[in-house]
Design an enzyme around this catalytic site. Structure first.
Site, PDB file in Angstrom:
ATOM      1  N   ASN A  11      42.932  13.456  43.050  1.00 48.57           N
ATOM      2  CA  ASN A  11      43.867  14.551  43.346  1.00 48.57           C
ATOM      3  C   ASN A  11      43.935  15.552  42.216  1.00 48.57           C
ATOM      4  O   ASN A  11      43.699  15.205  41.051  1.00 48.57           O
ATOM      5  CB  ASN A  11      45.300  14.006  43.521  1.00 48.57           C
ATOM      6  N   LYS A  40      45.060   8.136  42.077  1.00 46.51           N
ATOM      7  CA  LYS A  40      45.012   6.744  41.599  1.00 46.51           C
ATOM      8  C   LYS A  40      43.576   6.259  41.412  1.00 46.51           C
ATOM      9  O   LYS A  40      43.266   5.576  40.430  1.00 46.51           O
ATOM     10  CB  LYS A  40      45.774   5.831  42.563  1.00 46.51           C
ATOM     11  N   GLU A 137      45.598   5.147  48.789  1.00 43.71           N
ATOM     12  CA  GLU A 137      45.744   6.578  49.103  1.00 43.71           C
ATOM     13  C   GLU A 137      44.563   7.072  49.940  1.00 43.71           C
ATOM     14  O   GLU A 137      44.347   8.271  50.056  1.00 43.71           O
ATOM     15  CB  GLU A 137      45.857   7.401  47.809  1.00 43.71           C
ATOM     16  N   GLY A 204      56.540  -2.777  34.221  1.00 42.30           N
ATOM     17  CA  GLY A 204      56.847  -1.635  33.353  1.00 42.30           C
ATOM     18  C   GLY A 204      56.997  -2.098  31.912  1.00 42.30           C
ATOM     19  O   GLY A 204      56.163  -2.835  31.385  1.00 42.30           O
ATOM     20  N   GLY A 207      56.391  -5.770  30.769  1.00 40.25           N
ATOM     21  CA  GLY A 207      55.088  -6.433  30.747  1.00 40.25           C
ATOM     22  C   GLY A 207      54.561  -6.745  32.133  1.00 40.25           C
ATOM     23  O   GLY A 207      54.639  -5.916  33.045  1.00 40.25           O
ATOM     24  N   ALA A 232      50.307   7.364  35.744  1.00 38.07           N
ATOM     25  CA  ALA A 232      48.988   6.717  35.564  1.00 38.07           C
ATOM     26  C   ALA A 232      49.018   5.491  34.660  1.00 38.07           C
ATOM     27  O   ALA A 232      47.959   4.947  34.347  1.00 38.07           O
ATOM     28  CB  ALA A 232      47.917   7.694  35.087  1.00 38.07           C
ATOM     29  N   ALA A 233      50.206   5.026  34.257  1.00 35.50           N
ATOM     30  CA  ALA A 233      50.250   3.788  33.466  1.00 35.50           C
ATOM     31  C   ALA A 233      49.726   2.622  34.305  1.00 35.50           C
ATOM     32  O   ALA A 233      48.922   1.805  33.837  1.00 35.50           O
ATOM     33  CB  ALA A 233      51.677   3.511  32.989  1.00 35.50           C
ATOM     34  N   GLY A 234      50.161   2.558  35.565  1.00 31.23           N
ATOM     35  CA  GLY A 234      49.688   1.495  36.461  1.00 31.23           C
ATOM     36  C   GLY A 234      48.190   1.611  36.722  1.00 31.23           C
ATOM     37  O   GLY A 234      47.478   0.604  36.815  1.00 31.23           O
ATOM     38  N   ASP A 235      47.708   2.835  36.824  1.00 30.78           N
ATOM     39  CA  ASP A 235      46.269   3.048  37.065  1.00 30.78           C
ATOM     40  C   ASP A 235      45.455   2.625  35.842  1.00 30.78           C
ATOM     41  O   ASP A 235      44.376   2.031  35.972  1.00 30.78           O
ATOM     42  CB  ASP A 235      45.994   4.517  37.388  1.00 30.78           C
ATOM     43  N   SER A 278      45.870  10.988  29.778  1.00 28.34           N
ATOM     44  CA  SER A 278      46.606   9.939  29.038  1.00 28.34           C
ATOM     45  C   SER A 278      45.846   8.614  28.950  1.00 28.34           C
ATOM     46  O   SER A 278      46.310   7.676  28.297  1.00 28.34           O
ATOM     47  CB  SER A 278      47.954   9.685  29.727  1.00 28.34           C
TER      48      SER A 278
HETATM   49  O1  RIB Z   1      49.395   6.916  39.847  1.00 26.27           O
HETATM   50  C1  RIB Z   1      49.459   8.270  39.458  1.00 26.27           C
HETATM   51  C2  RIB Z   1      48.711   9.113  40.445  1.00 26.27           C
HETATM   52  O2  RIB Z   1      49.327   9.007  41.711  1.00 26.27           O
HETATM   53  C3  RIB Z   1      48.699  10.582  40.145  1.00 26.27           C
HETATM   54  O3  RIB Z   1      47.620  10.977  39.327  1.00 26.27           O
HETATM   55  C4  RIB Z   1      48.708  11.217  41.532  1.00 26.27           C
HETATM   56  O4  RIB Z   1      47.586  11.989  41.813  1.00 26.27           O
HETATM   57  C5  RIB Z   1      48.884  10.072  42.517  1.00 26.27           C
HETATM   58  O5  RIB Z   1      47.697   9.674  43.085  1.00 26.27           O
END
Ligand code: RIB
Length: 294
Positions: A11, A40, A137, A204, A207, A232-235, A278
């Protein structure tokens, strides 16, 4: 042949800096607006590549500026994007509000992501990868096809959704946050193991929790850090987890070490604004990992 194949969304992120997340019906004035690469799937592919895995990304982009920006950043990050297809729809867009405390809310217009199907070449890459990682997504049918063709399939069930037994039968490792865990198996985390052989629940700042049918539950503590933006922490967590598992094995012991590394990587990502900007590199992750687990 890539060690990690990520099948997922990409995205253009439109990020609004706001004092707090708006309430229903409320209008807020943002102090800033930025445009950057995200999604994601793209975030996870970049995280896997920066963590050291040879990574192929399978996605669908529009023939527009956003698609060009994403292809450029994927290439610069060392992600093989030769299997990214071009759609007649525009590139997906995410509208993200980031509050002063770093929390966010995200709404995605899937656009080209909704057109993602796996070509014969894409299915072959999926079948040859050590680890395949997908999120939600993109169309469920595409996730199902990737899961069925994979040797080891990690599903990051984000955004939260109810999932079919047909899909979960092909999931080796499920990665979810607390909301997503509840959508899959209700409020008891242990119930996830009725549906998949192993799961990681990200908590989060607290941990992560590792659940496996083969081993006792393990809690990995959070890493304390000053939060700028949690986007994007989870990603980052998922991409680094996939890369680390691909470099070793998927035994319970290696899973614990991989979750530790992913946890440290996610804590580093929240110190910087934006999604892909990030995502930390492997040397930075490993230096911090050595400090945290001295
Ligand atoms: O997890 C964060 C992401 O969720 C963002 O970069 C956004 O594009 C959505 O996909």
């Amino acid at each position: 042949m890539a060690e990690v194949v990520v099948v997922g969304s990409a995205n253009v992120d439109l990020v609004l800096a706001v004092p707090r997340i708006p309430r229903p019906g409320e209008t807020l004035l943002a102090s800033g607006l930025t445009r950057g690469p995200g999604g994601k799937g793209a975030n996870q592919a970049v995280a896997a590549a920066r963590a050291g895995a040879s990574t192929t990304f399978i996605a669908s982009l529009g023939a527009d500026d956003g698609g060009a920006m994403l292809r450029e950043v994927l290439g610069e990050s060392g992600v093989d994007h030769s299997l990214v297809s071009t759609s007649t729809s525009p590139t997906g867009t995410a509208i993200i509000t980031v509050a002063a405390d770093g929390e966010n809310s995200i709404v995605v217009a899937p656009s080209a992501n909704a057109d993602l199907k796996l070509s014969a070449e894409a299915l072959e890459a999926v079948g040859q990868a050590k680890v395949v990682l997908a999120q939600l997504e993109i169309p469920f049918g595409t996730v199902q096809a990737a899961a069925e063709a994979s040797a080891y399939f990690i599903l990051n069930a984000a955004p939260a959704a109810e999932l079919s037994d047909e899909l979960l039968a092909h999931v080796d490792l499920l990665v979810v946050n607390e909301t997503e865990a509840e959508a899959v198996a209700g409020s008891e985390f242990a119930a996830l193991l009725d549906r998949v052989p192993a799961a990681v629940v990200t908590l989060g700042a607290e941990g992560a929790l590792i659940l496996s049918r083969d081993a006792a539950e393990i809690r990995i503590p959070g890493v304390s850090v000053e939060v700028v933006d949690t986007t994007a922490a989870g990603d980052t967590f998922c991409g680094v987890l996939a890369a680390t598992l691909a470099a070793g094995s998927t035994t319970a012991r290696d899973l614990t070490n991989a979750v530790r590394r992913a946890n440290v990587a996610a804590s580093l990502s929240v110190k910087t604004a934006g999604a892909i900007p990030s995502v930390p590199h492997g040397d930075v992750i490993d230096a911090r990992l050595a400090e945290v687990y001295l």
